[in-house]
Design a protein around this motif. Structure first.
Motif, short mmCIF file in Angstrom:
data_model
loop_
_atom_site.label_atom_id
_atom_site.label_comp_id
_atom_site.label_asym_id
_atom_site.label_seq_id
_atom_site.Cartn_x
_atom_site.Cartn_y
_atom_site.Cartn_z
N ARG A 81 -47.42 36.97 18.82
CA ARG A 81 -47.65 37.04 20.35
C ARG A 81 -48.33 35.84 20.69
NH1 ARG A 81 -51.17 38.95 23.95
NH2 ARG A 81 -52.41 39.73 22.01
N HIS A 82 -49.69 35.33 20.12
CA HIS A 82 -50.22 34.15 20.43
C HIS A 82 -49.35 32.83 20.32
CE1 HIS A 82 -54.37 36.56 19.52
NE2 HIS A 82 -53.46 37.14 20.51
N ALA A 83 -48.61 32.91 19.31
CA ALA A 83 -47.56 31.90 18.97
C ALA A 83 -46.89 31.76 19.93
CB ALA A 83 -47.07 31.90 17.60
N PHE A 84 -46.17 32.85 20.66
CA PHE A 84 -45.12 32.83 21.72
C PHE A 84 -45.85 32.50 22.90
CE2 PHE A 84 -43.35 35.00 25.29
CZ PHE A 84 -41.97 34.47 25.40
N GLU A 85 -47.00 32.72 23.25
CA GLU A 85 -47.65 32.50 24.53
C GLU A 85 -48.12 31.02 24.42
OE1 GLU A 85 -51.11 34.99 24.36
OE2 GLU A 85 -50.05 36.60 25.29
N ALA A 86 -48.49 30.36 23.30
CA ALA A 86 -48.72 28.87 23.20
C ALA A 86 -47.32 28.18 23.36
CB ALA A 86 -49.33 28.46 21.84
N LEU A 87 -46.45 28.71 22.78
CA LEU A 87 -45.07 27.86 23.04
C LEU A 87 -44.50 27.97 24.24
CD1 LEU A 87 -43.25 29.33 19.66
CD2 LEU A 87 -43.94 27.12 20.13
N ILE A 88 -44.59 29.24 24.91
CA ILE A 88 -44.10 29.19 26.29
C ILE A 88 -45.08 28.26 27.30
CG2 ILE A 88 -45.22 30.96 27.19
CD1 ILE A 88 -41.65 30.82 27.28
N ASP A 89 -46.20 28.08 27.10
CA ASP A 89 -46.99 27.14 27.91
C ASP A 89 -46.86 25.77 27.60
OD1 ASP A 89 -48.24 29.32 29.03
OD2 ASP A 89 -50.03 29.27 27.51
N ARG A 90 -46.35 25.52 26.55
CA ARG A 90 -46.13 24.01 26.35
C ARG A 90 -44.85 23.47 26.14
NH1 ARG A 90 -50.80 23.51 21.82
NH2 ARG A 90 -50.10 21.38 21.50
N LEU A 91 -43.94 24.19 26.02
CA LEU A 91 -42.54 23.91 25.85
C LEU A 91 -41.64 24.57 26.93
CD1 LEU A 91 -42.45 24.15 21.72
CD2 LEU A 91 -42.50 22.30 23.12
N PRO A 92 -40.35 23.99 26.96
CA PRO A 92 -39.28 24.73 27.87
C PRO A 92 -38.87 26.16 27.19
CG PRO A 92 -38.54 22.45 27.23
CD PRO A 92 -39.85 22.76 26.60
N GLU A 93 -38.67 27.14 28.21
CA GLU A 93 -38.55 28.44 27.74
C GLU A 93 -37.70 28.48 26.70
OE1 GLU A 93 -37.48 30.45 31.60
OE2 GLU A 93 -39.54 30.46 32.07
N ARG A 94 -36.29 28.09 26.91
CA ARG A 94 -35.34 28.40 25.75
C ARG A 94 -35.90 27.87 24.45
NH1 ARG A 94 -30.13 28.92 26.04
NH2 ARG A 94 -30.14 28.82 28.33
N GLN A 95 -36.60 26.80 24.36
CA GLN A 95 -37.19 26.35 23.11
C GLN A 95 -38.00 27.03 22.68
OE1 GLN A 95 -38.56 22.05 23.16
NE2 GLN A 95 -38.65 22.14 20.82
N ALA A 96 -39.09 27.65 23.47
CA ALA A 96 -40.02 28.72 23.00
C ALA A 96 -39.36 29.85 22.45
CB ALA A 96 -40.92 28.92 24.20
N CYS A 97 -38.46 30.27 23.10
CA CYS A 97 -37.90 31.72 22.58
C CYS A 97 -37.40 31.29 21.43
CB CYS A 97 -36.76 32.12 23.76
SG CYS A 97 -37.79 32.71 25.20
N LYS A 98 -36.58 30.13 21.13
CA LYS A 98 -35.73 29.98 20.15
C LYS A 98 -36.70 29.68 18.70
CE LYS A 98 -32.52 28.56 17.35
NZ LYS A 98 -31.27 29.07 16.93
N ILE A 99 -37.75 29.09 18.98
CA ILE A 99 -38.73 29.10 17.78
C ILE A 99 -39.29 30.46 17.39
CG2 ILE A 99 -40.99 28.07 17.20
CD1 ILE A 99 -40.21 25.42 18.81
#
Length: 505
Positions: free
Chosen positions: A413-431
């Motif tokens: 969950r923390h990884a998702f929150e970090a990704l969604i803050d710093r990357l586009p939504e589509r890329q964050a969800c994909k990763i």
């Protein structure tokens, strides 16, 4: 002695000693002063014969209000507390001193002893071996027990044989229910090796809450059937009358004190998992039963024999798996493998788990969830069930109803929150979805979570390529398998050898 009154016994002793000793010696031996000895010699009356009733040393502060105002209050409202009457008197008469509170309380107590209402009498019972077993639930919230750092909301089912003191305790994750009672009671009976002639419960007051008349009748019928299976006569104490179950209510306090002491000696109320906590409770109860071993052994011959098998300690419900990849039961959504979409499943509902069947085949076991205290629905989600479909639709993760429950550990969950803050939504969800898929395919959920924690702590973001290489199989550890072709001539030679030896084909 100075400051102490002379008793009749001292005076009789003094007068006896006076016959053979001087006044000074007789007084010393009787434990009084010489002056008192001379005074008694002049007046031989016993102290009890000279005692006079002492009058009041100060005016009675309640003289004008007790009979006129306090007594009418006590007569009109017998349950009124003395402190409430005290506050009312101060309000009516500001000139009264707050120091009259104890005087008023003593006066009220004395009045009630003479004029008060009759109180309920508790009749102590004679317990016979093998006659009665008691069940009740008690709250352990004050123990502040945690599982892996998370608070554990639970009750304790408590069974007791009052004659020998045998006890059994079972951790209950939900509230009072027939399932919890049935499971805990049967565990207790099979543990002691027999069943008493009758069983008393607390009427399942919490289990009856919010049930309609038909559901209550069904619950009562199931409880009666459970007792009949073990040839026990079912009895219930009156609702809200705790002392009717006094032989176990008092034992609650002793058991909880033992658990509290054990937690303090352990130094922590946190346990790695639920099984460890249950083992901890079992050990405490086992030590208490060991101290009563002789009496428990003496009661066992008086218990009834157990049936060949246990009765049902679960509820059975039929559910249908929807296109969302799960089913909803008791305001909780459970995911199951997607191959079961459209199937009707038979679910056995236990206190802490669900056993899922299709026909007579047991498919899987799910942890039991419960609706939130405010009545809102909850979810029990296993990402293994949906990850293959989520990989084809990674953007579904962004607004997924059970997104927080999808992550198996907080690091994801923390990884998702970090990704969604710093990357586009589509890329964050994909990763994020690929991270879950990696944990699923390589069976590295715990190890991957540890790697994610290191990356996030360093201020970076997860790199899928690096993580895939890290958790890929090591070629050096793979065994080298060499398959050698076998010549068919060897089989012909084997056949010729067998013929020469006279072995039939």
């Amino acid at each position: 002695m100075p400051g102490r009154h002379v008793t009749d016994h001292q005076m009789r002793l003094f007068m006896k000693l006076r016959q053979d000793h001087p006044i000074e010696v007789a007084a010393a031996k009787a434990g009084m002063s010489r002056a008192t000895g001379y005074r008694i010699s002049k007046d031989p009356k016993l102290p009890s014969q000279k005692a006079q009733t002492r009058g009041r040393r100060r005016p009675d502060p309640l003289e004008h209000i007790f009979d006129a105002e306090v007594v009418p209050l006590l007569q009109s409202a017998p349950g009124l507390r003395p402190v409430a009457i005290f506050e009312e008197m101060l309000r009516r008469h500001p000139e009264l001193s707050p120091g009259i509170r104890r005087t008023l309380e003593r006066r009220i107590r004395a009045w009630r002893a003479v004029h008060g209402e009759d109180q309920e009498v508790i009749f102590r019972q004679v317990h016979e071996p093998g006659r009665l077993g008691l069940s009740d639930f008690t709250d352990l919230g004050a123990m502040a027990v945690t599982i892996a750092g998370q608070p554990l909301e639970h009750l304790l089912y408590h069974f007791r044989l009052p004659w020998s003191g045998f006890e059994h305790a079972h951790v209950i994750l939900g509230g009072e229910s027939f399932v919890a009672l049935a499971e805990g009671l049967q565990n207790a009976l099979w543990s002691v090796g027999g069943a008493p002639a009758s069983h008393r419960s607390d009427s399942l007051s919490a289990a009856f809450r919010n049930l309609d008349a038909d559901a209550r009748t069904d619950l009562t019928t199931r409880y009666d059937a459970l007792c009949a299976h073990y040839r026990m006569t079912p009895t219930r104490n009156n609702k809200g009358v705790a002392h009717e179950n006094g032989s176990i209510e008092s034992a609650h306090g002793h058991l909880k004190s033992a658990i509290r002491d054990a937690l303090l000696m352990r130094g922590s109320a946190d346990f790695g998992d639920l099984d460890s906590y249950r083992a901890f409770i079992d050990e405490i109860v086992g030590r208490r039963n060991a101290a009563r071993g002789k009496r428990i052994a003496a009661e066992r011959p008086y218990l009834q024999g157990l049936p060949e098998r246990r009765s049902t300690d679960f509820e059975e419900v039929i559910v249908t798996v929807s296109s969302t990849g799960g089913f909803t039961l008791r305001k909780v959504f459970y995911t199951v493998p997607s191959r079961l979409i459209g199937h009707r499943l038979r679910v056995r509902l236990f206190d802490d788990r669900l056993d899922v069947f299709t026909g007579g085949t047991r498919l899987l076991t799910l942890p039991r969830g419960r609706a939130k205290a405010n009545g809102k629905h909850d979810q029990v989600v296993n990402y293994h069930h949906v990850i293959h479909s989520l990989r084809r639709k990674p953007m579904a993760l962004l607004h997924l109803v059970y997104r927080d429950k999808l992550f198996p550990r907080q690091e994801y969950r923390h990884a998702f929150e970090a990704l969604i803050d710093r990357l586009p939504e589509r890329q964050a969800c994909k990763i994020t979805v690929e991270l879950l898929a990696l944990a699923h395919e390589r069976s590295c959920e715990r190890a991957l979570a540890a790697e994610l924690a290191k990356v996030l702590e360093a201020g970076g973001l997860p790199d899928l390529a690096v993580l895939r290489r890290h958790f890929a199989p090591d070629p050096a550890c793979l065994p080298a398998v060499t398959v050698q072709s076998v010549s068919l001539d060897s089989y012909e030679a084997l056949v010729i050898t067998a013929d020469a030896a006279g072995v039939p084909a």
